[in-house]
Design a protein around this motif. Structure first.
Motif, mmCIF file in Angstrom:
data_model
loop_
_atom_site.group_PDB
_atom_site.id
_atom_site.type_symbol
_atom_site.label_atom_id
_atom_site.label_comp_id
_atom_site.label_asym_id
_atom_site.label_seq_id
_atom_site.Cartn_x
_atom_site.Cartn_y
_atom_site.Cartn_z
ATOM 1 N N PHE A 1 1.117 -1.502 -0.194
ATOM 2 C CA PHE A 1 0.075 0.375 -0.184
ATOM 3 C C PHE A 1 0.761 1.246 -0.054
ATOM 4 N N LYS B 1 -4.593 6.083 3.623
ATOM 5 C CA LYS B 1 -3.667 5.064 3.962
ATOM 6 C C LYS B 1 -3.646 3.736 5.117
ATOM 7 N N ASP C 1 2.630 -2.064 4.575
ATOM 8 C CA ASP C 1 2.399 -0.440 3.781
ATOM 9 C C ASP C 1 3.955 -0.128 4.118
ATOM 10 N N VAL D 1 -3.207 4.300 -2.841
ATOM 11 C CA VAL D 1 -4.649 5.286 -2.024
ATOM 12 C C VAL D 1 -4.511 6.566 -2.180
#
Length: 214
Positions: free
Chosen positions: A37, A45, A85, A122
Motif C-alpha cells: 500500500f 492509507k 505498508d 491510496v
C-alpha cells in the motif's frame, strides 16, 4: 488430497504485525506473495489498511501526517502471504537527506521485490492524481506491476460529486493497462471494503510464476 483443497480461506482479519524494515535486506524472505500500500501522507492509507483488516490498531494513524518511516509488513493466515505498508510521502517534517534515503530504499523494494503481486495506491477522492500519484501510476505502467487505486474519503463528498471524481480518474487513466481496479472507498462508511478484499485475494492467491510457465 490436493493440498490446495485444504488451504484455509484467506482472512484479512487475521493480519498481524510481522516486522519493520528500513532497507531491502531487512525485509522478510522474498518468497510467497505480498501486496503493498502506498500513498501521500494525508491520503488515508493507514485508515484504509485498518478498515480492510478490521483492526483499528494495525497501521498507525496520526494527526501528524508522515509518521510511517519504515516498510511495515503484516502477516496473514496463509503461509508467506503479507500486506505491506510503505512509507507515506509528502508531509513528514524530516531532513531532505532522510527523505532521499526513504525514496532510495522504497525504490529498491518496488524494483527488486519478486514476491510483490501488486500495488494499492491510496488517494484522496477530493484531491486525486497528485504529482506523487501520477508518478506511482507511471512507475507501475513502466514496470508492468498491477495497480489498484483506492479513492478514499468518499464519505466527505455527496455521491454525485464522488461519482464525478471517479469518472475523472477513470478518464485520466484509461490508457494505463496497469490499472486493474479503481474503487471508491471510505474507511468511515465501509464503502468499497469488500470489493478491495476480493481484489487483494485474487492477487495473493494467483499462481506463482505465471509468466515463467508460458
Amino acid at each position: 488430497m490436493d493440498p490446495d483443497l485444504t488451504q484455509k480461506s484467506l482472512s484479512f482479519n487475521s493480519a498481524r504485525f510481522l516486522i519493520s524494515a528500513s532497507r531491502l535486506d531487512e525485509c522478510p524472505t522474498d518468497a510467497g506473495a505480498e501486496v503493498a500500500f502506498a500513498g501521500r501522507s494525508n491520503a488515508g492509507k493507514s485508515s484504509a489498511l485498518n478498515t480492510i483488516t478490521a483492526n483499528g490498531k494495525l497501521a498507525r494513524t496520526s494527526k501528524t501526517p508522515g509518521r510511517t518511516r519504515l516498510i511495515n509488513f503484516f502477516s496473514l493466515n496463509r503461509d508467506n502471504c503479507r500486506l505491506v505498508d510503505l512509507p507515506g510521502y509528502g508531509y513528514a517534517r524530516v531532513s531532505r537527506d532522510m527523505k532521499d534515503d526513504w525514496q532510495q530504499h522504497l525504490g529498491q523494494y518496488l524494483i527488486e521485490r519478486r514476491c510483490l503481486r501488486g500495488l494499492v495506491l491510496v488517494m484522496d477522492i477530493r484531491h486525486p492524481l497528485t504529482d506523487f500519484d501520477q508518478m506511482m501510476v507511471e512507475w507501475c505502467e513502466h514496470n508492468d506491476l498491477p495497480l489498484m487505486i483506492l479513492a478514499t474519503k468518499a464519505d466527505k463528498l455527496k455521491y454525485g460529486k464522488a461519482k464525478t471524481s471517479m469518472l475523472g480518474i477513470a478518464k485520466a487513466l484509461k490508457d494505463h493497462r496497469c490499472v486493474q481496479h479503481l474503487i471508491m472507498f471510505s474507511a468511515t462508511s465501509g464503502r468499497g471494503v469488500e470489493e478491495c478484499r476480493q481484489a487483494l485475494t485474487d492477487w495473493l492467491e494467483a499462481p506463482e510464476d505465471v509468466d515463467s510457465a508460458e
